[in-house]
Design a protein around this motif. Structure first.
Motif, PDB file in Angstrom:
ATOM      1  N   GLY A 190       3.417   1.899 -10.616  1.00 47.98           N
ATOM      2  CA  GLY A 190       2.043   1.574 -10.543  1.00 47.98           C
ATOM      3  C   GLY A 190       1.223   2.174  -9.748  1.00 47.98           C
ATOM      4  N   ILE A 191      -0.045   1.319  -8.863  1.00 43.52           N
ATOM      5  CA  ILE A 191      -0.935   2.127  -8.130  1.00 43.52           C
ATOM      6  C   ILE A 191      -1.199   1.239  -7.227  1.00 43.52           C
ATOM      7  CG2 ILE A 191      -2.682   1.851 -10.064  1.00 43.52           C
ATOM      8  CD1 ILE A 191      -4.045   4.816  -8.443  1.00 43.52           C
ATOM      9  N   ILE A 192      -1.498   0.628  -5.892  1.00 40.21           N
ATOM     10  CA  ILE A 192      -2.347  -0.095  -5.057  1.00 40.21           C
ATOM     11  C   ILE A 192      -3.688   0.152  -4.507  1.00 40.21           C
ATOM     12  CG2 ILE A 192      -2.069  -1.269  -3.149  1.00 40.21           C
ATOM     13  CD1 ILE A 192       0.551  -0.600  -3.291  1.00 40.21           C
ATOM     14  N   THR A 193      -4.545  -0.526  -5.428  1.00 36.42           N
ATOM     15  CA  THR A 193      -5.897  -0.065  -4.838  1.00 36.42           C
ATOM     16  C   THR A 193      -6.556  -1.771  -4.050  1.00 36.42           C
ATOM     17  OG1 THR A 193      -6.630  -2.171  -6.808  1.00 36.42           O
ATOM     18  CG2 THR A 193      -5.911   1.018  -7.350  1.00 36.42           C
ATOM     19  N   GLY A 194      -7.656  -0.018  -3.746  1.00 35.80           N
ATOM     20  CA  GLY A 194      -8.029  -1.782  -2.058  1.00 35.80           C
ATOM     21  C   GLY A 194      -9.556  -0.968  -1.631  1.00 35.80           C
ATOM     22  N   ARG A 195      -9.966  -1.357  -0.644  1.00 35.95           N
ATOM     23  CA  ARG A 195     -11.146  -0.412  -0.106  1.00 35.95           C
ATOM     24  C   ARG A 195     -10.562  -0.085   0.986  1.00 35.95           C
ATOM     25  NH1 ARG A 195     -15.636  -5.541   0.918  1.00 35.95           N
ATOM     26  NH2 ARG A 195     -15.645  -6.644  -0.793  1.00 35.95           N
ATOM     27  N   PHE A 196      -9.671   1.313   0.583  1.00 42.53           N
ATOM     28  CA  PHE A 196      -9.044   2.727   1.171  1.00 42.53           C
ATOM     29  C   PHE A 196     -10.014   3.731   1.833  1.00 42.53           C
ATOM     30  CE2 PHE A 196      -5.440   0.756  -0.835  1.00 42.53           C
ATOM     31  CZ  PHE A 196      -5.171   0.021   0.148  1.00 42.53           C
ATOM     32  N   SER A 197      -9.637   4.234   2.503  1.00 43.89           N
ATOM     33  CA  SER A 197     -10.165   5.966   2.968  1.00 43.89           C
ATOM     34  C   SER A 197      -9.408   6.584   2.897  1.00 43.89           C
ATOM     35  CB  SER A 197     -10.656   5.952   4.539  1.00 43.89           C
ATOM     36  OG  SER A 197      -9.783   5.746   5.617  1.00 43.89           O
ATOM     37  N   VAL A 198      -9.359   7.912   2.808  1.00 39.58           N
ATOM     38  CA  VAL A 198      -8.987   8.407   2.361  1.00 39.58           C
ATOM     39  C   VAL A 198      -7.986   9.213   2.902  1.00 39.58           C
ATOM     40  CG1 VAL A 198      -8.504  11.272   2.180  1.00 39.58           C
ATOM     41  CG2 VAL A 198      -9.908  10.222   1.077  1.00 39.58           C
ATOM     42  N   GLU A 199      -7.690   8.739   4.697  1.00 38.81           N
ATOM     43  CA  GLU A 199      -7.170   8.664   5.146  1.00 38.81           C
ATOM     44  C   GLU A 199      -6.006   7.619   5.807  1.00 38.81           C
ATOM     45  OE1 GLU A 199      -6.695   8.951  10.279  1.00 38.81           O
ATOM     46  OE2 GLU A 199      -8.877   8.854   9.490  1.00 38.81           O
ATOM     47  N   GLU A 200      -6.655   6.417   5.227  1.00 38.78           N
ATOM     48  CA  GLU A 200      -6.629   5.410   5.532  1.00 38.78           C
ATOM     49  C   GLU A 200      -5.022   5.516   4.123  1.00 38.78           C
ATOM     50  OE1 GLU A 200      -9.499   1.751   7.417  1.00 38.78           O
ATOM     51  OE2 GLU A 200      -8.862   2.339   5.190  1.00 38.78           O
ATOM     52  N   SER A 201      -5.139   5.891   3.024  1.00 41.59           N
ATOM     53  CA  SER A 201      -4.333   5.688   1.865  1.00 41.59           C
ATOM     54  C   SER A 201      -3.470   6.449   1.725  1.00 41.59           C
ATOM     55  CB  SER A 201      -5.103   6.563   0.622  1.00 41.59           C
ATOM     56  OG  SER A 201      -5.743   7.799   0.537  1.00 41.59           O
ATOM     57  N   THR A 202      -3.590   7.487   3.119  1.00 42.10           N
ATOM     58  CA  THR A 202      -2.141   8.996   3.291  1.00 42.10           C
ATOM     59  C   THR A 202      -1.213   7.736   4.191  1.00 42.10           C
ATOM     60  OG1 THR A 202      -4.255  10.515   3.126  1.00 42.10           O
ATOM     61  CG2 THR A 202      -2.384  11.330   4.156  1.00 42.10           C
ATOM     62  N   ASN A 203      -2.256   7.805   5.150  1.00 48.07           N
ATOM     63  CA  ASN A 203      -1.163   6.768   6.471  1.00 48.07           C
ATOM     64  C   ASN A 203      -0.365   5.487   5.560  1.00 48.07           C
ATOM     65  OD1 ASN A 203      -2.415   8.473   8.270  1.00 48.07           O
ATOM     66  ND2 ASN A 203      -4.458   6.826   9.067  1.00 48.07           N
ATOM     67  N   LEU A 204      -1.110   4.860   4.705  1.00 53.26           N
ATOM     68  CA  LEU A 204      -0.637   3.978   3.552  1.00 53.26           C
ATOM     69  C   LEU A 204       0.793   4.516   2.879  1.00 53.26           C
ATOM     70  CD1 LEU A 204       0.300   1.077   3.299  1.00 53.26           C
ATOM     71  CD2 LEU A 204      -1.349   0.956   1.982  1.00 53.26           C
ATOM     72  N   ALA A 205       0.922   5.596   2.926  1.00 53.56           N
ATOM     73  CA  ALA A 205       1.828   6.111   1.682  1.00 53.56           C
ATOM     74  C   ALA A 205       2.553   7.010   3.303  1.00 53.56           C
ATOM     75  CB  ALA A 205       0.738   7.161   0.902  1.00 53.56           C
ATOM     76  N   VAL A 206       2.000   7.312   3.952  1.00 57.97           N
ATOM     77  CA  VAL A 206       3.727   7.723   4.898  1.00 57.97           C
ATOM     78  C   VAL A 206       4.473   6.774   5.140  1.00 57.97           C
ATOM     79  CG1 VAL A 206       3.771   8.346   7.210  1.00 57.97           C
ATOM     80  CG2 VAL A 206       2.022   9.240   5.854  1.00 57.97           C
ATOM     81  N   LEU A 207       3.603   5.212   5.271  1.00 58.63           N
ATOM     82  CA  LEU A 207       4.385   4.237   5.630  1.00 58.63           C
ATOM     83  C   LEU A 207       5.343   3.790   4.936  1.00 58.63           C
ATOM     84  CD1 LEU A 207       1.651   2.997   8.051  1.00 58.63           C
ATOM     85  CD2 LEU A 207       3.427   3.319   8.887  1.00 58.63           C
ATOM     86  N   LEU A 208       5.239   3.042   3.461  1.00 60.25           N
ATOM     87  CA  LEU A 208       5.805   3.400   2.611  1.00 60.25           C
ATOM     88  C   LEU A 208       7.073   4.075   2.178  1.00 60.25           C
ATOM     89  CD1 LEU A 208       2.765   1.989   0.578  1.00 60.25           C
ATOM     90  CD2 LEU A 208       4.304   0.471   1.696  1.00 60.25           C
ATOM     91  N   ARG A 209       6.713   5.702   2.104  1.00 62.81           N
ATOM     92  CA  ARG A 209       7.330   6.142   2.088  1.00 62.81           C
ATOM     93  C   ARG A 209       8.790   6.495   2.796  1.00 62.81           C
ATOM     94  NH1 ARG A 209       3.738   9.951   1.067  1.00 62.81           N
ATOM     95  NH2 ARG A 209       4.220  11.843   3.121  1.00 62.81           N
ATOM     96  N   ALA A 210       8.014   6.137   4.498  1.00 62.43           N
ATOM     97  CA  ALA A 210       9.439   5.961   5.216  1.00 62.43           C
ATOM     98  C   ALA A 210      10.231   5.174   5.022  1.00 62.43           C
ATOM     99  CB  ALA A 210       9.014   6.459   6.853  1.00 62.43           C
TER     100      ALA A 210
END
Length: 553
Positions: free
Chosen positions: A345-365
Motif C-alpha cells: 500500500g501507500i502512506i500519503t500525507g503532507r510530506f516533503s520529499v525529505e520527510e518521505s525519505t526519512n520516514l521510509a528509512v525509519l520504517l525500513r530499519a
C-alpha cells in the motif's frame, strides 16, 4: 648455519611490501577520504558538485582502505540511552485482547457475555457475566499460553491467568518479562545500528551496557541533537480500525479504545481500537514514492503474515475507514474501497520529499520496540579531536625517536638493523588496521606507543644472546645463529602471555579498552614477525656481503 632460503626471503619482503602498501593511504588521509566518499556517491548515482574531481584525487588501482578515527580523535556525538522495557509489557497485553475476545465469544452460551474492564497497564481484566462458570473461561484463556522463548526459562509459560471475583486477570509471567527485556534491548540495539548505518556514518560504536542501556558513539556527526534525531524517533506504524471521529480529545473513548490526533487536520481526533490489525513489525520494505497527485508519499509492503491479516481485514470491512497511525498520530484514515490482497500500500500525507525519505528509512530499519530515555549526551568538537591527534602524534614521535636513539647507541650496526625493522613494524600495524577496518582511538594510540617500546624487546634478547655467544669464543656466524635460536623461546613466551592479556581485554572490555587491546594485539604479532624474520634477514644479508672476521654488538 646462518642462511635463509630464497623463497623465505621473497616471502618476507613480500609481506613487508604488502603491509606498507596497505598503510600508505593513511599518509594521505584527507585526500583518500575525499576519494572514498566521492566514489561511494558516484556508485549511488549522484553526480556534480565536483564528485568526479574528488574521485580522481587517488588512483583507483591503489589501496584506499583507511584506519577509521574514533570519536575522541575525529569529534562526534556520544549518547547513553536507557530502553523503556516496560512499554513492551503494555503493548503485549493490549495485543492479546482481540484473540481473547474472539475465543471467549465462542463460549458465550457457557460463560455469558464478556466486557473489558479498566486495569493497570501491565494486565488485562475481563468481566464475565456468569461468574459461576469463570473456571471455564480461565481454562480457555490458559490454552493461549505459549512457552517462553528462552533457554533460561524452559518449561515456563508466557502468561499468568488468575480470577478476581467475576473477572479474569491476565498478566505476563516473570519469566516472560525477563525474556522480553532481553529481546527488547537486543532488538533496539540492532535497529539503532541499522538506522545509523542507513545515513552512512563512519564506524559507529553501538554496544550494550548493563541490563537495559545502550552506548552510542558516532564519529564525524555534528551534534548529539542530530544523532538523537536519527535514532530517537520510534517510527511505530500501526493499522487500526476506526470507531469514530470528532474534535474533543478528552471524550471517553470506551474500554479498549483510544483517541489520537490527526497529523494533517488540526483539531481533528480519531477514536480507534487500541489493538491494531497489523503493525510495522510486519513490514518488509518501505520506499519513498509519489501518490496519484504526484505528492511525496511512502509505499510499503508486508510480509506474508501481515499481508494475510491486512487482506482479511480489508475483505471483511469494505466501506469502513481504517487508520494509519504513526507514533501516536493518525497519518490518514482512508475508507476501504476494495479487498487489498497484495500486502502492499501507500502512506500519503503532507510530506516533503525529505520527510518521505526519512520516514521510509525509519520504517525500513524497523520500529524501536520501546522508547528511549537519554541519560547522557555529549558532543565532542572536531577541534578537540584534532588536539587529541596532535598529542597522540607527538607521543608516538617522542617514543619512536627515543627507542631509535637508544638502540643505535646500545648496539651500533645491529641497533640500526633493529631500527629499520621497527619502522617496518609500525607500517605493518597501520596496514593491518586499515585492512580490518579498525577504529583508532586515543587508547589505541597508547597501544601503538607501548608496542613501539615492546617491539625492540625481542631484538634486545637476541643481541644480548649474541654477545654471550661471542664471549664463548665462537665465530660470528655461529654466534648470530645461536643467538636467534636460544632467544626464540623467551621471545615467544613473553609475547604470547602479553597477547593473551590483549585477547582478554578485547573479550571483556568495551569501547576504549577494546581499541587499546586491538592495537596491542596487532602490534605483538608484527613485532614478533619483524624481530624473528625481518631483522634476521637484514643481518644475514649484511653478513653475506661483508663476511666480517669479528663483529661488535
Amino acid at each position: 648455519m646462518l642462511q635463509i632460503d630464497l623463497w623465505k626471503r621473497v616471502l618476507i619482503w613480500a609481506v613487508c611490501a604488502f603491509g606498507l602498501l596497505m598503510a600508505l593511504p593513511n599518509a594521505f588521509y584527507e585526500r583518500v577520504e575525499a576519494h572514498n566518499d566521492a566514489t561511494a556517491a558516484l556508485e549511488l548515482g549522484y553526480s556534480g558538485n565536483g564528485l568526479e574531481e574528488q574521485a580522481a584525487m587517488w588512483p583507483n588501482w591503489m589501496p584506499s582502505s583507511l584506519v577509521n578515527l574514533g570519536l575522541d580523535l575525529r569529534g562526534g556525538a556520544h549518547l547513553l540511552a536507557e530502553v523503556q522495557v516496560e512499554d513492551v509489557y503494555e503493548a503485549r497485553i493490549k495485543s492479546m485482547w482481540p484473540e481473547v475476545r474472539d475465543l471467549l465469544r465462542e463460549e458465550r452460551g457457557t460463560i455469558g457475555t464478556i466486557r473489558l474492564q479498566p486495569s493497570d497497564v501491565d494486565e488485562l481484566r475481563i468481566k464475565v457475566s456468569q461468574p459461576e462458570n469463570i473456571g471455564r473461561a480461565e481454562e480457555l484463556v490458559r490454552g493461549l499460553a505459549r512457552p517462553v522463548a528462552s533457554l533460561a526459562a524452559a518449561g515456563a509459560s508466557d502468561i499468568v491467568v488468575d480470577t478476581d471475583g467475576g473477572e479474569l486477570v491476565i498478566t505476563l509471567s516473570e519469566a516472560e518479562k525477563l525474556a522480553t527485556d532481553e529481546r527488547t534491548v537486543q532488538q533496539a540495539l540492532e535497529i539503532i545500528r541499522r538506522r545509523i548505518d542507513e545515513v552512512g556514518t563512519r564506524e559507529p560504536t553501538i554496544q550494550r551496557q548493563g541490563a537495559d542501556r545502550i552506548l552510542i558513539q558516532v564519529p564525524g556527526i555534528g551534534s548529539a541533537a542530530e544523532l538523537k534525531e536519527i535514532i530517537g524517533t520510534t517510527a511505530q506504524l500501526t493499522f487500526s480500525p476506526v470507531i469514530g471521529r470528532g474534535s474533543n480529545p478528552d471524550a471517553n473513548p470506551g474500554v479498549g479504545n483510544e483517541i489520537l490526533p490527526s497529523l494533517d487536520e488540526e483539531g481533528v481526533y480519531y477514536t480507534i481500537e487500541s489493538a491494531p490489525v497489523v503493525t510495522g513489525e510486519e513490514l518488509v520494505d518501505a520506499q519513498p514514492s509519489f501518490d496519484q497527485n504526484n505528492r511525496p508519499a511512502v509505499s510499503f509492503r508486508f510480509n506474508p503474515t501481515g499481508a494475510r491479516k491486512f487482506g482479511n481485514y480489508t475483505a471483511e470491512n469494505i466501506g469502513s475507514p481504517f487508520a494509519i497511525v504513526l507514533d501516536g498520530e493518525v497519518v490518514s484514515a482512508p475508507v476501504i474501497q476494495a479487498h487489498i490482497s497484495g500486502g502492499s500500500g501507500i502512506i500519503t500525507g503532507r510530506f516533503s520529499v525529505e520527510e518521505s525519505t526519512n520516514l521510509a528509512v525509519l520504517l525500513r530499519a524497523g520500529a524501536l520496540p520501546a522508547g528511549l530515555e537519554f541519560l547522557e549526551e555529549r558532543t565532542i568538537g572536531p577541534e578537540l579531536g584534532q588536539d587529541s591527534i596532535e598529542a597522540g602524534r607527538i607521543a608516538c614521535i617522542v617514543a619512536f625517536v627515543g627507542v631509535l636513539v637508544f638502540m643505535f647507541l646500545s648496539y651500533g650496526t645491529f641497533g640500526l638493523f633493529a631500527n629499520i625493522a621497527l619502522i617496518i613494524n609500525v607500517g605493518l600495524i597501520f596496514g593491518l588496521l586499515s585492512m580490518i577496518g579498525a577504529t583508532l582511538t586515543l587508547p589505541g594510540i597508547a597501544g601503538i606507543v607501548l608496542t613501539i617500546g615492546m617491539a625492540v624487546d625481542a631484538n634486545v634478547l637476541v643481541f644480548e644472546r649474541i654477545r654471550e655467544e661471542l664471549q664463548s669464543a665462537k665465530g660470528p656466524a655461529r654466534a648470530i645463529d645461536l643467538g636467534y635460536e636460544k632467544a626464540l623461546s623467551a621471545i615467544l613466551d613473553a609475547n604470547i602471555t602479553t597477547f593473551i592479556t590483549a585477547a582478554i581485554l578485547f573479550a571483556v572490555g568495551s569501547g576504549p579498552v577494546r581499541g587499546f587491546a586491538i592495537t596491542l594485539g596487532l602490534g605483538i604479532m608484527t613485532s614478533v614477525f619483524t624481530a624473528i624474520f625481518v631483522t634476521r634477514l637484514i643481518v644475514v644479508i649484511w653478513f653475506e656481503r661483508r663476511r666480517p672476521k669479528t663483529i661488535e654488538v
